[in-house]
Design an enzyme around this catalytic site. Structure first.
Site, PDB file in Angstrom:
ATOM      1  N   ASP A 136      14.048  56.593  63.485  1.00 23.88           N
ATOM      2  CA  ASP A 136      14.369  55.761  62.490  1.00 23.88           C
ATOM      3  C   ASP A 136      14.500  56.127  60.816  1.00 23.88           C
ATOM      4  OD1 ASP A 136      16.072  55.513  64.362  1.00 23.88           O
ATOM      5  OD2 ASP A 136      15.313  52.569  64.060  1.00 23.88           O
ATOM      6  N   ASP A 436      12.980  42.122  72.041  1.00 24.22           N
ATOM      7  CA  ASP A 436      12.103  42.071  73.291  1.00 24.22           C
ATOM      8  C   ASP A 436      12.428  40.906  74.286  1.00 24.22           C
ATOM      9  OD1 ASP A 436      11.648  40.868  71.211  1.00 24.22           O
ATOM     10  OD2 ASP A 436       9.551  41.874  70.375  1.00 24.22           O
TER      11      ASP A 436
END
Ligand SMILES: *[C@@H]1O[C@H](CO)[C@@H](O)[C@H](O)[C@H]1NC(C)=O
Ligand SMILES: CC(=O)N[C@H]1CO[C@H](CO)[C@@H](O)[C@@H]1O
Length: 722
Positions: A136, A436
């Site tokens: 990223d 998550d």
């Protein structure tokens, strides 16, 4: 088929000593009931501090009950890798390994390639491994480092396999083995590693045109592109269909793919969840393996057999078809002996998550987790679900690396997810700081189970924060995300209703309610000391029978917590540090997490008023290794901690003066419990007083914090004494 072919691939055992535990819990409940009886019978009319304290105690009790539920019946799993290999060696499924990195400065490329190399060297058929790195940071430095890693792997992987070395991250291996245990091949590999380290530039200026000419992939970085504004880049660094993709022994290498998804300032990128979803799509085009392993770039593999461990769960004939993911705990290899910031997650890993597991399934915590691809992509469980491992994977049909890379770039573009279910029903969910946890919850609500596998030898080792502020801010981010989930439509009590067992819904609250803990703790630290200064008694006299339940609950709680900590491998001092961090997290991380969630829900979005400085200089890491608490920065968190520490110190001293100087023993008996409480708070805060007044190094409290908190504490105490 022999008898042995029917034996399971894993077994689960309940923790021992549960009867004793249940007796203990029952006695604590009795103690708590007596405390509430005392509060009700002796309530002085119109005293708000009394009511407040009772409410804090109600909260402590409720939360304590939740923490008992996750301790009720923890399970541990054991795998049988021999049986797995005996039965399934030929048909082991392929695995796609995702490594996510976000910033080449905070996460140096060298660290990332060590993680990648440890993943490439897993003890697993290499033609079935595919490593995908999501960058990223969109950094050419990262790309170059991976290029170097792809070359080094030709030597590293055969070396690992021939000598069965562990761990298989080169830097961790060479750090643990200073001298050659093997042959002169060892020195040759070490030299190759050191040379590679030297070749990898650390600054963009050092990345010369000459280096860039080594791979056509560098042409993908257009002039003027930046971290936040660039096209999608997908480069297959090791293509398994290519005959030259072999190591020095002629064995196939695992595939290695570099992915930097498209970034545009006007498109929200959804952080790690966005990166993971892009990887799910890109990998589906290239290898489309049915098992996905997700690793953080700082979490190298410490055990080359972990994939086989995970397969024992997925491929078990009896129970495997219902298991959606296998989570390994996060462990850290840069902790000091007594873990001054209590980052080890020791009790959570060894006890609590195992308890969640038996209550219906553990959490997905982002790193070190094996998923089935289709459950991650939204598939629901049904009773007829069966997996046919013999069937070949649907490998890609696209020929030619250029065409394939082009097809993948479309999947990693900003616009691809428009009008799709990605981030909602498919892949990791968006819009939450702990994507998550919420994704794992949704998977279980679709009928799946999960497994927490915590083997003796740890599967994954990472880096923990090394300063107080970093630790508190990390905890704040977790607490904030968790509390957000609790308040959202995904609150397990609502979303999970009828989908997951009630005890699992409540177990989830153990973490989702972290943030709410701040109020009761804050009250217990601030108000009894205030009342002590005023001479108001909030607890029973020492000589009263009512004192006993208080003492019992207090001692019982801490004795139990000590036992649990010590039994899971901690030290005495480590436990004391853990208690300190328990307090600090509640007084700061949880408080800020709570306020941020509330402010954000009211529409104030820019509430990130805490800034971390990531620079850890030489001095700071020395202090870390000597277990000296690091302050050294200004933060409202430190103001709160120092003020409360000083307030308790002043109250305690005043109490001591009453007893010793004024010999007021009557007063002592009435206020003894409060004095003990203040005294303990003073004891646990010793590092703060040192940091405020006695230390000279750069890690001391900044003087502005010292002034401000001293003034605040004096004001507070004056207010109390008038
Ligand atoms: C990591 O792996 C090594 C062997 O490579 C082992 O000796 C060590 O105990 C492992 N670490 C932990 C914390 O289990
Ligand atoms: C004990 C230990 O290994 N500490 C290390 C943890 O990581 C930091 C930063 O990488 C090092 O500075 C410490 O020496």
């Amino acid at each position: 088929m022999g008898e042995a072919d029917h034996l399971p691939l894993f077994e689960s055992k309940a923790a021992k000593g549960r009867v004793l535990f249940k007796l203990y819990a029952a006695s604590m409940v009795m103690g708590m009931c007596l405390i509430f009886a005392f509060r009700a019978i002796h309530a002085p009319s119109g005293r708000y501090s009394w009511i407040g304290l009772s409410m804090a105690e109600v909260w402590f009790t409720l939360y304590w009950l939740i923490t008992q539920l996750v301790r009720w019946n923890p399970v541990h799993h054991y795998t049988f890798k021999q049986r797995l290999s005996h039965r399934y060696e030929k048909v082991l499924p392929g695995v796609d390994i995702f490594v996510c990195t976000a910033d080449p400065v905070i996460e140096p490329p060298l660290m990332v390639i060590n993680t990648v190399l440890s993943a490439m060297a897993y003890d697993y058929p290499p033609e079935k491994l595919n490593i995908y790195v999501s960058d990223d940071g969109g950094s050419e430095l990262m790309f170059y480092a991976l290029l170097e890693a792809s070359r080094f792997s030709k030597y590293w992987i055969p070396f690992c396999k021939r000598y069965k070395i562990e761990p298989r991250s080169p830097s961790a291996y060479f750090a643990q083995h200073h001298v050659s245990p093997i042959t002169n091949e060892w020195s040759s590999i070490k030299n190759k590693y050191e040379e590679m380290k030297k070749r990898i530039p650390t600054k963009l200026e050092e990345l010369t045109q000459e280096l860039k000419n080594e791979h056509r992939g560098f042409q993908e970085w257009e002039v003027g592109s930046s971290k936040h504004n660039h096209q999608a880049i997908v480069q297959i660094l090791i293509d398994q269909r290519d005959p030259i993709a072999v190591d020095t022994q002629g064995n196939t290498l695992p595939a290695l793919v570099y992915v930097a998804r498209e970034k545009r300032p006007e498109w929200h990128h959804n952080f790690k969840a966005g990166a993971m979803n892009a990887l799910i799509r890109v990998s589906s085009q290239i290898s489309n393996n049915r098992i996905i392993l997700n690793m953080d770039c700082d979490m190298y593999s410490n055990n080359s057999e972990s994939i086989r461990d995970a397969m024992c769960f997925f491929m078990d004939e009896q129970k495997g078809h219902r298991i959606a993911f296998v989570q390994f705990p996060q462990n850290f290899d840069n902790l000091t002996t007594n873990d001054v910031y209590s980052n080890s997650l020791r009790v959570i890993n060894a006890v609590e998550i195992g308890g969640l597991d038996s209550n219906g399934g553990c959490l997905y915590i982002g790193s070190g987790c094996f998923h089935r691809r289709d459950t991650l992509c939204g598939r629901s469980y049904s009773k007829d679900t069966r997996f046919d491992w013999d069937k070949e994977n649907q490998k890609t049909m696209i020929e030619g690396i250029d065409v394939l890379e082009k097809a993948c770039k479309i999947l990693a573009s900003c616009t691809y997810e428009q009008m799709t279910q990605w981030g909602k029903e498919m892949g990791l969910k968006y819009g939450c700081a702990v994507e998550d946890v919420i994704t794992g919850l949704a998977i279980k609500c679709r009928g799946w189970r999960s497994v927490h596998f915590n083997p003796e030898r740890k599967g994954f080792m990472g880096l923990a924060p090394t300063t107080l502020l970093q630790t508190l801010i990390q905890t704040k981010r977790w607490a904030e995300g968790d509390f957000q989930i609790f308040l959202s439509k995904y609150c397990p009590l609502i979303y999970g209703h009828g989908r997951i067992p009630l005890k699992l819904q409540i177990s989830y609250c153990c973490y989702l309610l972290w943030a709410l803990n701040c109020w009761a703790t804050l009250y217990y630290v601030a108000v009894p000391s205030y009342c002590l200064l005023r001479g108001i008694s909030l607890f029973p006299k020492l000589s009263s029978y009512w004192f006993l339940p208080f003492a019992y609950v207090f001692v019982g709680k801490y004795a139990y917590s000590f036992g649990e900590f010590y039994w899971t491998g901690g030290t005495v001092k480590g436990w004391w540090n853990d208690q300190r961090m328990w307090l600090y997290r509640r007084l700061t991380s949880y408080l800020f997490a709570f306020s941020d969630v509330v402010l954000k829900s009211m529409g104030f979005t820019n509430t990130n008023f805490i800034i971390t400085s990531k620079v850890a200089d030489e001095d700071a890491s020395q202090r870390y290794n000597r277990e000296i608490m690091e302050f050294g920065a200004t933060s409202p968190m430190f103001n709160i901690l120092s003020t409360l520490a000083l307030v308790n110190l002043f109250s305690f001293l005043k109490g001591v003066k009453w007893v010793i100087v004024d010999s007021n023993t009557n007063c002592f008996s009435e206020l003894a419990a409060q004095m003990i409480l203040c005294g303990l708070i003073v004891l646990i805060n010793l590092p703060i007083y040192q940091g405020l007044f006695f230390r000279k190094d750069k890690g001391r409290m900044p003087s502005s914090v010292t002034y401000q908190s001293t003034i605040l504490a004096i004001l507070y105490c004056t207010l109390a004494s008038t």
